[in-house]
Scaffold this active site. Sequence first.
Site, PDB file in Angstrom:
ATOM      1  N   GLU A 118       0.812  -1.327  -0.096  1.00  0.00           N
ATOM      2  CA  GLU A 118       0.163  -0.028  -0.076  1.00  0.00           C
ATOM      3  C   GLU A 118       0.955   1.407  -0.127  1.00  0.00           C
ATOM      4  OE1 GLU A 118      -3.944  -1.848   2.045  1.00  0.00           O
ATOM      5  OE2 GLU A 118      -2.486  -0.784   3.309  1.00  0.00           O
ATOM      6  N   CYS A 131       3.221   8.418   1.507  1.00  0.00           N
ATOM      7  CA  CYS A 131       3.991   7.586   2.213  1.00  0.00           C
ATOM      8  C   CYS A 131       4.056   6.014   1.564  1.00  0.00           C
ATOM      9  CB  CYS A 131       2.868   7.479   3.588  1.00  0.00           C
ATOM     10  SG  CYS A 131       3.379   6.162   4.642  1.00  0.00           S
ATOM     11  N   CYS A 138       6.292  -7.155   6.936  1.00  0.00           N
ATOM     12  CA  CYS A 138       7.639  -6.949   7.786  1.00  0.00           C
ATOM     13  C   CYS A 138       7.967  -8.016   8.734  1.00  0.00           C
ATOM     14  CB  CYS A 138       7.215  -5.687   8.682  1.00  0.00           C
ATOM     15  SG  CYS A 138       8.379  -4.800   9.535  1.00  0.00           S
ATOM     16  N   CYS A 142       6.232  -5.623  15.959  1.00  0.00           N
ATOM     17  CA  CYS A 142       5.663  -4.501  16.818  1.00  0.00           C
ATOM     18  C   CYS A 142       4.435  -4.674  17.115  1.00  0.00           C
ATOM     19  CB  CYS A 142       5.970  -3.144  16.195  1.00  0.00           C
ATOM     20  SG  CYS A 142       7.586  -2.620  15.441  1.00  0.00           S
ATOM     21  N   CYS A 145       1.119  -2.676  15.889  1.00  0.00           N
ATOM     22  CA  CYS A 145       1.376  -2.200  14.203  1.00  0.00           C
ATOM     23  C   CYS A 145       0.767  -3.451  13.499  1.00  0.00           C
ATOM     24  CB  CYS A 145       2.644  -1.996  13.663  1.00  0.00           C
ATOM     25  SG  CYS A 145       2.830  -2.065  12.108  1.00  0.00           S
ATOM     26  N   GLY A 198       6.764  -2.098   6.117  1.00  0.00           N
ATOM     27  CA  GLY A 198       8.068  -2.823   5.971  1.00  0.00           C
ATOM     28  C   GLY A 198       9.142  -1.769   6.756  1.00  0.00           C
ATOM     29  N   GLU A 199      10.287  -2.316   7.035  1.00  0.00           N
ATOM     30  CA  GLU A 199      11.442  -1.624   7.871  1.00  0.00           C
ATOM     31  C   GLU A 199      12.478  -1.363   6.861  1.00  0.00           C
ATOM     32  OE1 GLU A 199      12.587  -0.318  10.764  1.00  0.00           O
ATOM     33  OE2 GLU A 199      14.209   0.116   9.303  1.00  0.00           O
ATOM     34  N   SER A 252      11.259   5.332  15.432  1.00  0.00           N
ATOM     35  CA  SER A 252      10.170   4.838  16.102  1.00  0.00           C
ATOM     36  C   SER A 252      10.270   4.532  17.678  1.00  0.00           C
ATOM     37  CB  SER A 252       9.468   3.523  15.458  1.00  0.00           C
ATOM     38  OG  SER A 252       8.856   3.886  14.178  1.00  0.00           O
ATOM     39  N   PHE A 253      10.348   5.492  18.495  1.00  0.00           N
ATOM     40  CA  PHE A 253      11.008   5.356  19.776  1.00  0.00           C
ATOM     41  C   PHE A 253       9.978   4.686  20.746  1.00  0.00           C
ATOM     42  CE2 PHE A 253      13.313   6.917  23.643  1.00  0.00           C
ATOM     43  CZ  PHE A 253      14.691   6.566  23.215  1.00  0.00           C
ATOM     44  N   HIS A 254       8.736   5.266  20.863  1.00  0.00           N
ATOM     45  CA  HIS A 254       7.620   4.615  21.577  1.00  0.00           C
ATOM     46  C   HIS A 254       7.603   4.226  22.946  1.00  0.00           C
ATOM     47  CE1 HIS A 254       6.169   4.648  17.549  1.00  0.00           C
ATOM     48  NE2 HIS A 254       6.556   3.722  17.202  1.00  0.00           N
ATOM     49  N   ASN A 329      -3.484   4.247  16.296  1.00  0.00           N
ATOM     50  CA  ASN A 329      -4.546   4.128  15.111  1.00  0.00           C
ATOM     51  C   ASN A 329      -4.975   2.747  15.625  1.00  0.00           C
ATOM     52  OD1 ASN A 329      -4.578   6.680  13.584  1.00  0.00           O
ATOM     53  ND2 ASN A 329      -2.483   6.008  12.932  1.00  0.00           N
ATOM     54  N   CYS A 372      -1.364   5.706   9.854  1.00  0.00           N
ATOM     55  CA  CYS A 372       0.069   5.148  10.203  1.00  0.00           C
ATOM     56  C   CYS A 372      -0.226   3.813  10.800  1.00  0.00           C
ATOM     57  CB  CYS A 372       0.552   6.035  11.145  1.00  0.00           C
ATOM     58  SG  CYS A 372       2.094   6.518  10.610  1.00  0.00           S
TER      59      CYS A 372
HETATM   60  N1  SAH Z   1       9.019   0.339   9.969  1.00  0.00           N
HETATM   61  C1  SAH Z   1       9.216   1.540  10.070  1.00  0.00           C
HETATM   62  C2  SAH Z   1       8.482   2.424   9.044  1.00  0.00           C
HETATM   63  C3  SAH Z   1       6.886   2.071   9.139  1.00  0.00           C
HETATM   64  S1  SAH Z   1       5.922   2.407  10.486  1.00  0.00           S
HETATM   65  C4  SAH Z   1       9.005   1.899  11.351  1.00  0.00           C
HETATM   66  O1  SAH Z   1       8.679   1.275  12.332  1.00  0.00           O
HETATM   67  O2  SAH Z   1       9.459   3.040  11.741  1.00  0.00           O
HETATM   68  C5  SAH Z   1       5.537   4.131  10.511  1.00  0.00           C
HETATM   69  C6  SAH Z   1       5.290   4.678  11.995  1.00  0.00           C
HETATM   70  O3  SAH Z   1       4.071   4.240  12.143  1.00  0.00           O
HETATM   71  C7  SAH Z   1       5.965   4.277  12.991  1.00  0.00           C
HETATM   72  O4  SAH Z   1       6.456   4.905  13.739  1.00  0.00           O
HETATM   73  C8  SAH Z   1       5.163   3.060  13.666  1.00  0.00           C
HETATM   74  O5  SAH Z   1       5.831   2.669  15.041  1.00  0.00           O
HETATM   75  C9  SAH Z   1       4.045   3.730  13.545  1.00  0.00           C
HETATM   76  N2  SAH Z   1       2.752   2.863  13.822  1.00  0.00           N
HETATM   77  C10 SAH Z   1       2.788   1.314  13.555  1.00  0.00           C
HETATM   78  N3  SAH Z   1       1.557   1.029  13.948  1.00  0.00           N
HETATM   79  C11 SAH Z   1       0.843   2.050  14.467  1.00  0.00           C
HETATM   80  C12 SAH Z   1      -0.500   2.281  14.893  1.00  0.00           C
HETATM   81  N4  SAH Z   1      -1.372   1.309  14.712  1.00  0.00           N
HETATM   82  N5  SAH Z   1      -0.729   3.623  15.227  1.00  0.00           N
HETATM   83  C13 SAH Z   1       0.064   4.721  15.158  1.00  0.00           C
HETATM   84  N6  SAH Z   1       1.363   4.451  14.728  1.00  0.00           N
HETATM   85  C14 SAH Z   1       1.533   3.119  14.270  1.00  0.00           C
HETATM   86 FE1  SF4 Z   2       7.366  -3.273  10.955  1.00  0.00          FE
HETATM   87 FE2  SF4 Z   2       7.611  -0.419  11.714  1.00  0.00          FE
HETATM   88 FE3  SF4 Z   2       5.284  -1.980  11.529  1.00  0.00          FE
HETATM   89 FE4  SF4 Z   2       7.459  -2.583  13.388  1.00  0.00          FE
HETATM   90  S1  SF4 Z   2       6.139  -0.485  13.192  1.00  0.00           S
HETATM   91  S2  SF4 Z   2       5.891  -4.205  12.617  1.00  0.00           S
HETATM   92  S3  SF4 Z   2       9.059  -2.110  12.215  1.00  0.00           S
HETATM   93  S4  SF4 Z   2       6.382  -1.851   9.934  1.00  0.00           S
END
Ligand code: SAH
Ligand code: SF4
Length: 395
Positions: A118, A131, A138, A142, A145, A198-199, A252-254, A329, A372
């Site tokens: 996508e 985006c 991936c 996480c 995600c 993806g990463e 993606s610190f979180h 989200n 996201c």
């Molecule tokens: N794999 C990479 C880039 C894709 S994710 C990464 O993890 O950074 C893009 C961003 O969306 C990242 O910061 C990810 O942590 C965040 N993300 C993933 N799932 C999410 C969700 N359900 N709600 C909000 N942000 C989310």
């Molecule tokens: Fe992969 Fe980024 Fe989603 Fe983590 S947040 S599973 S690295 S796409």
Amino acid sequence: MAATAPITQDVLTLPRKVAADESGRVNLVGLTRPQMQQALLDAGTPEHQAKMRTGQLWQWIYEKGVRDFAAMTNLAKPYRALLEERFAITLPEVVERHLSSDGTRKYLVRIAGGHEVETVYIPEEGRGTLCISSQVGCTLTCSFCHTGTQRLVRNLTAAEIVGQIMLARDDLGEWPAPGRNPKDETRLLSNIVLMGMGEPLYNFESVRDAMKIAMDPEGISLSRRRITLSTSGVVPEIARTAEEIGCLLAVSFHATTDEVRDRLVPINRKWNIAALLEALRAYPKLSNSERITFEYVMLKDVNDSDDDARRLIELIRGIPAKINLIPFNEWPGAPYQRSSNNRIRAFADIIHKAGYASPIRTPRGEDIMAACGQLKSESERARKPRRAVGEAPQA
Ligand code: SAH
Ligand code: SF4
């Protein structure tokens, strides 16, 4: 909650094209300049012309958006015929286009092998961000995600990555009209974020080559400051990103403790917060002093306390940074809830008072599952049962 936006999605199923490379022709899209030059030499282009021909083709493909060799009027007719015989200019195929009530567009893109990824276009005041995805699925898992619940199928090629930019420009009608300055920065598609599926740092070479093509001043010509690569924290590739791509970095610190980050972003078990911060500290200097975006997903009662906000400030002290707070989200079956607006604002306030920009990201395209972390290809949704958390079937 995602379902509150009015559903005005328009699903457009586009006609399917036959992939050009079935005839054995080499796709010019996604080749770096040296690779294109070599391909032209291999096809019999005289050595003294190869560089110039590469430049000409480059402008037709990436500046003007031309896909038909016959239209390349500054090349001699027999040479156009040779190109036609040996090469193709092929993009991945858009099989569905969803339009959100807020103007966000989500493309379901089919790549070789029948896999799908996508791509999301987000229009904003005076600019627009695309985006893009770097992998089908991936390998990382996480826990918040949606993409992370889909197993990795494969890395995208450079052609498939830069192709997402080109197909979005096709859809936006944004190839320059004759006489219009292609470097005009009031473009509809003015920014790129590698924040789709993806990463990106687990597909380094293809991402790098595609971004180099996007930045090339004789083509798509996006400044490196308009490209942001988001990583979950692949520490060994961070310095290389600064040196070989030079784009902006988001991380993606979180979480503010290893214990919580291990659960949210499992790559933390391999490279923990201290290792990540060390790589991040070096990045701005290596990439010519831009600040880093710290992405922080707001999960109710998991990582959203005042103590978390204060710890975060302590951790990143000394790093030029912006903290992007992302309200979680939701997706069907997700094991977390979004923090309340009041909690998010209180968290943002602490960070802001410490002198950091702390924008709260407005979710876009929620009604079409384009926000996201919600990306996961339709084909996967339809075919595969979920692995870990039970997921309600998709409509
Ligand atoms: N794999 C990479 C880039 C894709 S994710 C990464 O993890 O950074 C893009 C961003 O969306 C990242 O910061 C990810 O942590 C965040 N993300 C993933 N799932 C999410 C969700 N359900 N709600 C909000 N942000 C989310
Ligand atoms: Fe992969 Fe980024 Fe989603 Fe983590 S947040 S599973 S690295 S796409």
